[in-house]
Design an enzyme around this catalytic site. Structure first.
Site, PDB file in Angstrom:
ATOM      1  N   SER A 214      99.158 -23.318  73.093  1.00 48.28           N
ATOM      2  CA  SER A 214      99.861 -22.646  71.988  1.00 48.28           C
ATOM      3  C   SER A 214     101.357 -22.681  72.296  1.00 48.28           C
ATOM      4  CB  SER A 214      99.377 -21.205  71.837  1.00 48.28           C
ATOM      5  OG  SER A 214      99.551 -20.496  73.036  1.00 48.28           O
TER       6      SER A 214
ATOM      7  N   SER B 215      98.342 -20.665  76.854  1.00 47.72           N
ATOM      8  CA  SER B 215      99.702 -20.420  76.363  1.00 47.72           C
ATOM      9  C   SER B 215     100.657 -21.417  76.994  1.00 47.72           C
ATOM     10  CB  SER B 215     100.158 -19.025  76.777  1.00 47.72           C
ATOM     11  OG  SER B 215     100.426 -18.998  78.165  1.00 47.72           O
ATOM     12  N   ASP B 216     101.748 -21.735  76.313  1.00 47.50           N
ATOM     13  CA  ASP B 216     102.793 -22.483  77.000  1.00 47.50           C
ATOM     14  C   ASP B 216     103.328 -21.570  78.100  1.00 47.50           C
ATOM     15  OD1 ASP B 216     104.593 -24.322  77.883  1.00 47.50           O
ATOM     16  OD2 ASP B 216     105.429 -24.794  75.933  1.00 47.50           O
ATOM     17  N   TRP B 217     103.909 -22.178  79.106  1.00 52.40           N
ATOM     18  CA  TRP B 217     104.259 -21.469  80.346  1.00 52.40           C
ATOM     19  C   TRP B 217     105.240 -20.304  80.093  1.00 52.40           C
ATOM     20  CZ3 TRP B 217     100.402 -24.105  80.874  1.00 52.40           C
ATOM     21  CH2 TRP B 217      99.870 -24.551  82.074  1.00 52.40           C
TER      22      TRP B 217
END
Ligand code: BGC
Length: 700
Positions: free
Chosen positions: A241, A274-276
């Site tokens: 995401s 999730s993106d980092w």
């Protein structure tokens, strides 16, 4: 009686020691030979259910993030280099291995992996078979380094060529993006999990963490999502995401995107990561919306979810669903059933080196070739080379997609490898002497990770100016005004505006960031050992004003339906080089179009012949137009393509299928896809501007 009890107790004890115990919900001790979830032959869903019911709530929560930042110092240092810290914890009690992520997509970020040409270049190959091979090679290299999930492909729409990460994706067209992404996933997932990123509407870099993209449902469904659906249909294990907001909500909290569309409409059964550092998200909101795993640490998940459990507000149904999604993929990719054994040195094999060379060559696009200057004869006596990139291997951005290969061939080295004449590596500040001595002047210029790439504060980010650097433009003009013949080779991740100098040059090559074998590939094209076959996956405009605005640095932007060639065509704007365009050293003739409706598919059949004197590959493209549509639709859009190699005089009969489903539009009044009963114009073309054959189709 006493003796019987004693014997029974001994048997029980032996069984406990040998086989392990499990405790059921009713607190009755049961004994089993081996837990069902460890049985490699049992169906995955049964293994998932069996394991889930053995897990405590805390263990479930632990599955859903990269662990605690405080205790993970190694992870923090690893974050900088990308070498570690991208893992979820192993569960030793139940033997559940953690997820081990590593980045792509131009190669594996860890170790001295093979550096392929960037994805934008691979999109220019229009070669899905090659992309599958590259995905496969990267999957093997990721596994060789102990990883089980590859953070690639990136399939965001290059809505504007100034997007900093354009190089990581497959261009501006939804259909092409979907086909290339699918090919990559199918290759990579022969070994490890792939990850389709960044879902969704992540097309601006500088404000990616916060930007709120306002977008209508039709634009979302037709332009920004179909390639993600294709990734889901290719059984991608995970989806990332994106950081940004869509219509007000961060994607990681966006139930419409994650649940309604991704998981329900498309039936995605993998997990969303999730993106980092997406820590701005609200834990329960995200969990209920469909974010499954938070990386690289549990900042919103982890401790906050533990607290939610303690005070009795954890949504168990959502928690279980997320855990099941993770376990399902772990079983599917054999994490429980022994390690995948891949030799650590696989990146050193001839096969991977050759693949890197193939990927660079096939991506190179020949944009101009006045009086057929190219290919060069190897008998010329002197070549002078200019430009900062002449003897530098430019591999691309410095962000998460960086790769550190064992070696990388510069254009100068590549030319030296095959040309026996004299090469002058000239001084950019004193060009006159070198120009006057050379039969051919080659200027290699372009961009670097400093100019474009993932936004890292001091480096990367979006490009608001689409021109080359001023000094490079001056260099080109300077050299070309007195050169005998001059050739420009550009290295960059996306479109460049060439107007200030294009009339001064004899030949122009777009080499993108061509990977570790880039120098050899460029030399192969210059000397005709490889006949260029790349086609632009992105429109090259005459100025940045020809595109819709990039909207970088904004916190709230609105995306319209049109961008790329569909925008150019709709607004009657003439680009410098159209989407799908690329020259060859040979010529192709198209004839005999035939269109058949087979129910779910249309078959477009035609003949293609190599009418020149060299072997070469062509990319026939099928565009569809909508005659008398009642709604606003593009003049035409790409719905199919193939790549075909032909010897001189050889001719082949080609069939390209088009899915009827792909002709639908998203009807927002009924919130569903709909097919118009109109005449569909079918174009067989060699770029969106160069139509070779035309036919029509009525659906009845
Ligand atoms: C990037 C992702 C990448 C992740 C891990 C993020 O900043 O946007 O593409 O996979 O970092 O390196």
């Amino acid at each position: 009686m006493k003796k019987r009890i004693y014997t029974l107790s001994v048997i029980l004890l032996i069984m406990l020691v040998n086989n392990g115990i499990t405790q059921s919900n009713q607190n009755i001790i049961t004994i089993e030979s081996a837990p069902l979830y460890k049985n490699t032959k049992a169906p995955i869903e049964e293994r998932v259910e069996d394991l889930l019911k053995r897990m405590t709530v805390e263990e479930k929560i632990e599955q859903l993030s990269g662990g605690n930042i405080i205790y993970n110092i190694a992870g923090i240092t690893g974050l900088v280099s990308g070498s570690s810290g991208f893992n979820t914890p192993d569960n030793e009690r139940l033997g559940i291995p953690g997820l081990k992520f590593t980045d792509g997509p131009r190669g594996v970020r860890i170790g001295n992996s093979t550096c392929f040409a960037v994805s934008e270049s691979r999109a220019a190959s229009f070669n899905t078979k090659l992309e599958s091979k590259i995905g496969y090679a990267m999957g093997l290299e990721a596994a060789a380094n102990g990883h089980n999930c590859l953070l690639a492909p990136c399939i965001n729409v290059v809505r504007h060529p100034g997007w900093g990460r354009a190089q990581e994706s497959y261009g501006e067209d939804t259909y092409l993006l979907g086909e290339m992404g699918k090919a990559f996933i199918e290759g990579a997932q022969k070994t490890v999990m792939a990850n389709a990123k960044h879902y969704a509407v992540n097309n601006i870099e500088n404000t990616r963490q916060f930007v709120n993209v306002i977008i209508d449902e039709r634009t979302l469904r037709e332009v920004y999502l179909p390639h993600f659906e294709k990734a889901v249909n290719s059984k991608v294990a995970s989806v990332m995401s994106s950081y940004n907001r869509v219509n007000g909500l961060y994607v990681s909290e966006n139930e419409h995107l994650l649940k309604d569309i991704l998981k329900e409409d498309w039936g995605f059964d993998g997990f969303v990561v999730s993106d980092w550092f997406a820590f701005k998200i609200r834990p329960l909101r995200a969990l209920n919306a469909g974010l499954d795993v938070e990386m690289p640490y549990g900042i919103s998940y982890g401790p906050p979810l533990d607290i939610a459990k303690r005070i009795g507000i954890i949504p168990m149904e959502s928690l279980d669903d997320s855990v099941k999604r993770v376990l399902r993929q772990k079983f599917r990719f054999g994490l429980f059933d022994g390690k995948v054994n891949v030799d650590k040195n696989i990146y050193k094999t001839e096969e991977h080196k050759n693949l890197a060379l193939e990927s660079s060559r096939e991506g190179i696009v020949l944009l101009k070739n006045k009086n057929n200057l190219l290919p060069l004869s190897k008998n010329i006596s002197t070549i002078a080379m200019f430009g900062d990139a002449a003897n530098e291997a430019r591999l691309g951005d410095n962000g998460s997609s960086s790769v550190t290969p064992d070696y990388a061939v510069t254009p100068y080295e590549g030319i030296k490898n095959k040309f026996n004449g004299h090469i002058i590596l000239a001084n950019n500040n004193d060009t006159t002497g070198a120009v006057s001595k050379a039969d051919i002047s080659i200027i290699v210029v372009g961009l670097t990770g400093q100019d474009e790439g993932e936004f890292l504060g001091l480096t990367g980010g979006d490009r608001t100016n689409l021109n080359l650097h001023r000094e490079d433009e001056d260099l080109i003009k300077n050299v070309c005004k007195s050169a005998n013949k001059c050739i420009v080779v550009m290295e960059a991740g996306s479109a460049i505006v060439v107007e200030p100098w294009i009339d001064d040059v004899d030949a122009l090559i777009m080499a993108w960031y061509p990977g570790q074998e880039g120098g050899n590939a460029i030399a192969d094209v210059l000397f005709g050992d490889y006949n260029p076959s790349g086609k632009l996956p992105i429109t090259f405009g005459k100025s940045k004003d020809q595109y819709p605005p990039l909207l970088t640095n904004r916190l709230r932007v609105t995306y319209d339906y049109y961008h790329g060639y569909k925008y150019f065509e709709k607004n009657n704007v003439e680009p410098r080089y159209p989407f799908g365009f690329g020259l060859s050293y040979t010529t192709f003739e198209y004839s005999n179009i035939d269109i058949k409706n087979n129910g779910d598919e249309i078959n477009v059949t035609f003949d293609i012949k190599n009418t020149g004197s060299r072997e070469g590959a062509e990319v026939p493209q099928i565009y569809v137009g909508f005659e008398n549509s009642k709604i606003d639709r593009p003049i035409k859009e790409l719905k199919g393509f193939t790549k075909i190699n032909l010897l001189p005089n050889e001719s082949k009969n080609i069939t390209i299928p088009i899915r009827i489903k792909d002709l639908e539009y998203f009807d927002t009044t009924k919130n569903t896809w709909a097919l118009e009963d109109i005449q569909y114009n079918i174009y067989v073309a060699s770029s969106y501007k160069n139509i070779r054959l035309k036919g029509t189709l009525n659906l009845d």
